[in-house]
Design an enzyme around this catalytic site. Structure first.
Site, PDB file in Angstrom:
ATOM      1  N   ASP A 127       0.909  -1.209   0.052  1.00 31.07           N
ATOM      2  CA  ASP A 127      -0.161  -0.072  -0.004  1.00 31.07           C
ATOM      3  C   ASP A 127       0.874   1.268  -0.075  1.00 31.07           C
ATOM      4  O   ASP A 127       2.211   1.109   0.073  1.00 31.07           O
ATOM      5  CB  ASP A 127      -1.021   0.037   1.154  1.00 31.07           C
ATOM      6  CG  ASP A 127      -0.316  -0.439   2.479  1.00 31.07           C
ATOM      7  OD1 ASP A 127       0.886  -0.429   2.491  1.00 31.07           O
ATOM      8  OD2 ASP A 127      -0.993  -1.001   3.444  1.00 31.07           O
ATOM      9  N   ASN A 151      -7.966  -3.221  14.073  1.00 33.12           N
ATOM     10  CA  ASN A 151      -9.352  -3.474  13.654  1.00 33.12           C
ATOM     11  C   ASN A 151      -9.436  -4.712  12.568  1.00 33.12           C
ATOM     12  O   ASN A 151     -10.604  -4.907  12.065  1.00 33.12           O
ATOM     13  CB  ASN A 151      -9.879  -2.272  12.974  1.00 33.12           C
ATOM     14  CG  ASN A 151      -9.110  -1.892  11.691  1.00 33.12           C
ATOM     15  OD1 ASN A 151      -8.232  -2.587  11.349  1.00 33.12           O
ATOM     16  ND2 ASN A 151      -9.435  -0.760  10.934  1.00 33.12           N
ATOM     17  N   GLU A 169      -9.787  -2.080   4.968  1.00 30.62           N
ATOM     18  CA  GLU A 169     -10.694  -1.963   6.214  1.00 30.62           C
ATOM     19  C   GLU A 169     -11.667  -2.920   6.500  1.00 30.62           C
ATOM     20  O   GLU A 169     -12.260  -3.215   5.533  1.00 30.62           O
ATOM     21  CB  GLU A 169     -10.908  -0.479   6.541  1.00 30.62           C
ATOM     22  CG  GLU A 169      -9.564   0.416   6.195  1.00 30.62           C
ATOM     23  CD  GLU A 169      -8.676   0.706   7.431  1.00 30.62           C
ATOM     24  OE1 GLU A 169      -8.619  -0.312   8.279  1.00 30.62           O
ATOM     25  OE2 GLU A 169      -7.987   1.665   7.513  1.00 30.62           O
ATOM     26  N   HIS A 182      -7.730  -4.991   9.846  1.00 29.18           N
ATOM     27  CA  HIS A 182      -7.207  -4.887   8.321  1.00 29.18           C
ATOM     28  C   HIS A 182      -6.062  -5.657   7.745  1.00 29.18           C
ATOM     29  O   HIS A 182      -5.075  -5.739   8.847  1.00 29.18           O
ATOM     30  CB  HIS A 182      -7.333  -3.309   8.107  1.00 29.18           C
ATOM     31  CG  HIS A 182      -5.966  -2.599   8.472  1.00 29.18           C
ATOM     32  ND1 HIS A 182      -6.036  -1.190   8.944  1.00 29.18           N
ATOM     33  CD2 HIS A 182      -4.845  -2.799   8.866  1.00 29.18           C
ATOM     34  CE1 HIS A 182      -4.897  -0.731   9.346  1.00 29.18           C
ATOM     35  NE2 HIS A 182      -4.145  -1.852   9.380  1.00 29.18           N
TER      36      HIS A 182
END
Ligand code: F6R
Length: 259
Positions: free
Chosen positions: A75, A150, A157, A152
């Site tokens: 990313d 979370n 996400e 990801h």
């Protein structure tokens, strides 16, 4: 029977990183010795920093050619060009590519690394270019991952479909809050969007190494460990269906379901 991802647990981050580096280095160099290429998928963030240090140590002893060694990143922040000190391009220069190019004259950053261009004019075109660049290399041999608090992976996400491919995404508020530490503690400075490989892009890697370290990951690891089937709510859970994934964890990261 409940599905579980093979997990190797180490007392601390140092030992976890050393073992993961040894395995990855072996995988890469066995292939290079056979004069075949190797495409290593890289992550950024805190989790792989020691791993990259260990890998550099191992590569410093390697006498072969790295001409057929390629790296592909997960990313990049949207809006940050490669000269921007906060870009993942610069993270990679600092922690891996730069030192590796210094040790090995056969590693050329310009031609042997790919990472999304955070300032590309057209996000749809950039995403397609990125997928094509990965495909042109013959896909990813081994993808290194970290996991967000979370759940990801990359910047996929919660809510990201299992079928997703490289695209521009909105960062979750939790991710912005966690990552502000890298922006002088100021959440307003964290880009709100990023390019990320999709869940499916990651899933197509032939081998996956997920690094999980520290107490901040204990809760999400407990949740992941309780699942039988993938759910978009925890994108890392799509790894449950991958045939060749291994978690390298330290004791603190899995403390919530082992104690
Ligand atoms: C980084 C990335 C993220 C991180 C994750 C964990 O390229 O894609 O998914 O791996 O946010 O970050 P750390 O390792 O900083 O806890």
């Amino acid at each position: 029977m409940k599905k579980a991802i093979q997990t190797r647990v180490f007392p601390d981050n140092d030992q976890m990183s050393r073992e993961a580096a040894l395995e990855i280095f072996k995988d890469v160099t066995v292939r290079l010795e056979q004069n075949e290429s190797f495409v290593l998928g890289m992550a950024t963030g805190n989790s792989p920093i020691k791993l990259y240090k260990e890998l550099l140590g191992l590569f410093s002893t390697y006498k072969g050619s790295l001409t057929k060694f390629f790296t592909v990143n997960l990313d990049e922040y949207y809006g940050l060009g490669k000269e921007n000190p906060d870009s993942y391009y610069q993270y990679m220069m600092k922690h891996f590519w730069g030192p590796l190019a210094e040790i090995h004259s056969t590693f050329h950053i310009e031609t042997q690394t790919i990472i999304p261009n955070g300032i590309a004019a057209d996000p749809v075109e950039e995403s397609a270019r990125y997928e094509k660049a990965i495909a042109d290399l013959g896909g990813i041999d081994l993808q290194i991952l970290g996991i967000g608090t979370n759940g990801h992976i990359g910047f996929n996400e919660p809510g990201s479909p299992g079928s997703s491919r490289t695209r521009l995404v909105e960062l979750a508020e939790e991710t912005i809050q966690v990552n502000r530490a890298h922006f002088g503690g100021d959440a307003n400075k964290v880009p709100k969007q990023a390019y990320t490989m999709g869940v499916q892009t990651i899933f197509e890697a032939r081998e996956i190494v997920l690094l999980v370290s520290g107490a901040s990951k204990a809760a999400i690891m407990k949740e992941l460990n309780s699942l039988n089937n993938p759910t978009e709510d925890i994108p890392a859970s799509f790894l449950l269906n991958h045939p060749n994934v291994i978690i390298f964890a330290d004791q603190l990261a899995i403390s919530a379901y082992t104690s």
